[in-house]
Design an enzyme around this catalytic site. Structure first.
Site, short mmCIF file in Angstrom:
data_model
loop_
_atom_site.label_atom_id
_atom_site.label_comp_id
_atom_site.label_asym_id
_atom_site.label_seq_id
_atom_site.Cartn_x
_atom_site.Cartn_y
_atom_site.Cartn_z
N ILE A 116 -42.96 3.26 3.75
CA ILE A 116 -41.97 3.14 2.98
C ILE A 116 -41.05 3.45 3.71
O ILE A 116 -41.00 4.63 4.45
CB ILE A 116 -41.95 4.25 1.84
N GLU A 117 -39.50 3.02 3.20
CA GLU A 117 -38.61 3.21 4.16
C GLU A 117 -37.81 3.06 3.35
O GLU A 117 -36.65 1.73 3.08
CB GLU A 117 -38.37 2.56 5.57
N ASN A 118 -37.19 4.29 1.88
CA ASN A 118 -36.37 3.84 1.24
C ASN A 118 -34.92 3.84 1.92
O ASN A 118 -34.56 4.02 3.22
CB ASN A 118 -36.22 5.39 0.63
N THR A 128 -37.62 -0.16 0.55
CA THR A 128 -38.42 -0.94 1.44
C THR A 128 -39.93 -0.08 1.84
O THR A 128 -39.97 0.97 2.45
CB THR A 128 -37.52 -1.96 2.53
#
Length: 599
Positions: free
Chosen positions: A313-315, A237
């Site tokens: 980015i937020e994995n 995400t």
């Protein structure tokens, strides 16, 4: 016998407990076998990364990472390694530079006709996916068949930003995250969160980042994290300031040119991309997803106010480490391609945003009155279970994919805007503030001789402080201001900050007290709240009597105040203070914010 009992008790008290590793009791994950696994090289390959050697389960230490990168750079004419800064514990913060033209200096890269992409990993050091993905990508560019990526863009890469937090690593680094085996710590060595520091610049890490940005002038900035929170199907995400920001044309470029291509690349490689996700109720997405308006203390919003395309980015923390790293690789590779493909359009967007009118700018945002719309949400089935331990309900994730329709809740309505003056004046004695302005790259004029200026100043008429430190500082919270004009004589070394400059909006955000990320609200002017001169009653009594006898208007004001305010009339101390404020002995600088506006 008693001695033996005491020894047994001591052993029980001081024995090291055996903890269950959280990764062993996490919610079930959906099986994954994405095409991006083909990016992994065989363990026998010369340039295999430590991540690949561990079967995608581990991430190397700082020393191991730097040794591997130094060896890679030494074997490539297209890479160079420099030091961007030094951490609080004395570790170098390293920056890798990639250039097909072998031009590595900031003077060349900042003026190149080729775009420049800057991506960083480990700002929160336990969230380290970007480091391992970047190592693989640099390997494939410099030693494999992807050198053509450098035809699209030049590269800047900080593999570990929070280097001290990275070395505070253990199997107990992040309780909510599925790998790597050992994880670093969220904050730095002095317990400051680097991704709350972009305006106040208290950490060596973010000082290094701003120096890189000012020196190299990147076109696209990517900050790589791993999120916590609720479960869902998306593994990668990411977001940017889509609405309610300071660079609307750049936001349009990101949504129409960049995002569709990156999303497609991720899907083609077996990943599920999605937007930044924040459960409205804090537990699941039944109440909707919140699109917050982040202030410029955060990386991507700081980039937005600088008119620099910026992405967060937020994995997803519950997805396996290998899956997250490979998704990050795919994202970065496509980001390089898309930046190259659409560079002219981005340049046009940056120019438009940089030249937009600056009569006023928003400094605080609020939620829309109603949700913007509903989104198709790729969720994970859950149920609410009553805890046998606390008696309260909690969400249990079941590892089964579901598709839902959830409200999108946007926080993008300007709640407070301020008019933009021609310039700000900061007196010489507030050196912390002028130093930070310089670190941000904000331009200002320093006067060499005393100068009299007529400026508007804000006086704090009421205020309250936070009840505990936040990021090491005591923030000013609720407050009211009274604005008045005054002539000041400023000493040599004082600075004039014009707003008609590239970083004019950033200057406003930092210097206007109403801004949630202003130096005032961060507490850099807290000393103005201390009253350092006082009156004695034996002086005030005869002085007040003389004032009342000589000033009929003052006497009338005093009587009106007593009549309208019973508490005032009953408090001798308040009465003395009221009269003291009417005298020239009273401190005229008390609670006056020492930043003047020139209109």
């Amino acid at each position: 016998m008693k001695l033996l009992q005491h020894l047994v008790l001591a052993l029980l008290l001081f024995a090291t407990p055996t903890f269950i590793i959280a990764q062993d009791i996490m919610p079930p994950t959906i099986p994954w076998n994405g095409k991006s696994k083909e990016l992994l090289v065989d363990k026998s390959e010369k340039w295999v990364t430590p991540f690949e050697l561990s079967d995608g389960l581990e991430s190397p230490t700082y020393a191991e990472t730097m040794a591997w990168i130094e060896k890679l750079v030494a074997n490539s004419e297209y890479l160079e390694l420099v030091t961007a800064g030094t951490s609080e514990q004395g570790r170098p913060i390293k920056l890798v530079i990639g250039s097909k033209n072998k031009e590595f200096g900031s003077d060349k890269l900042s003026t190149s006709s080729k775009p420049l992409i800057f991506f960083q990993a480990g700002i929160h050091a336990g969230e380290i996916d970007g480091k391992d993905a970047g190592m693989m990508l640099l390997r494939d560019i410099s030693q494999g068949n992807k050198i053509g990526l450098l035809d699209n863009a030049n590269l800047l890469f900080i593999p570990i930003l929070n280097v001290d937090g990275h070395e505070r690593r253990s199997e107990y680094g992040r309780v909510n995250q599925r790998g790597p085996k050992e994880m670093g710590w969220r904050t730095n060595a002095v317990n400051l969160n680097l991704n709350r520091d972009y305006t106040k610049l208290e950490t060596a890490g973010i000082q290094a980042v701003t120096e890189v940005i000012n020196s190299y002038d990147p076109d696209l900035y990517i900050d790589i994290h791993v999120t916590d929170g609720a479960d869902y199907q998306y593994d990668i995400t990411y977001g940017y300031v889509a609405t309610g920001g300071y660079s609307p044309e750049i936001s349009s470029w990101l949504s129409t040119k960049f995002q569709p291509e990156v999303d497609q690349a991720l899907k083609d490689q077996g990943h599920i991309p999605g937007p930044l996700l924040f459960a409205a109720n804090g537990n699941d997405f039944s109440a909707g997803n919140v699109a917050f308006s982040f202030s410029p203390r955060f990386s991507h919003t700081y980039g937005d106010i600088r008119h620099m395309a910026s992405i967060l980015i937020e994995n997803h923390s519950l997805k396996p480490f290998e899956q997250r790293v490979l998704g990050t690789y795919v994202f970065l590779e496509q980001a390089i391609k898309s930046l190259g493909n659409h560079y002219a359009a981005l340049q046009k967007a940056v120019e438009s945003d940089s030249n937009q009118p600056k009569e006023s700018i928003p400094v605080k945002f609020k939620f829309r009155d109603t949700p913007a719309d509903s989104m198709e949400f790729l969720g994970i089935a859950s149920s609410k279970v009553k805890s046998e331990i606390t008696g309260a309900e909690y969400v249990k994730w079941e590892g089964k994919p579901v598709t839902q329709s959830v409200p999108s809740i946007f926080m993008d309505v300007p709640e407070l805007s301020v008019s933009v003056p021609k310039a700000y004046w900061v007196p010489v004695e507030w050196t912390d503030v002028t130093t930070k302005l310089k670190q941000h790259g904000i331009q200002f004029e320093t006067i060499n001789e005393a100068r009299e200026v007529n400026v508007e100043l804000s006086t704090v008429t009421s205020f309250s402080m936070g009840n505990q430190p936040y990021e090491g500082l005591m923030r000013v919270q609720r407050f009211e201001l009274d604005k008045t004009y005054r002539k000041l004589t400023l000493n040599p070394g004082s600075v004039r900050v014009p707003t008609d400059q590239a970083l004019g909006e950033l200057a406003v955000i930092l210097l206007e007290p109403e801004s949630v990320d202003s130096f005032f609200q961060w507490g850099y002017f807290n000393s103005i709240f201390s009253q350092t001169e006082y009156m004695e009653t034996y002086i005030m009594e005869p002085l007040i009597a003389k004032m009342l006898s000589e000033d009929a208007d003052l006497k009338m004001l005093f009587e009106e105040e007593k009549a309208s305010n019973p508490d005032f009339a009953k408090s001798p101390r308040t009465i003395y203070s009221w009269f003291y404020k009417q005298t020239p002995y009273f401190d005229q600088n008390w609670k006056v914010i020492p930043v003047g506006r020139e209109w």
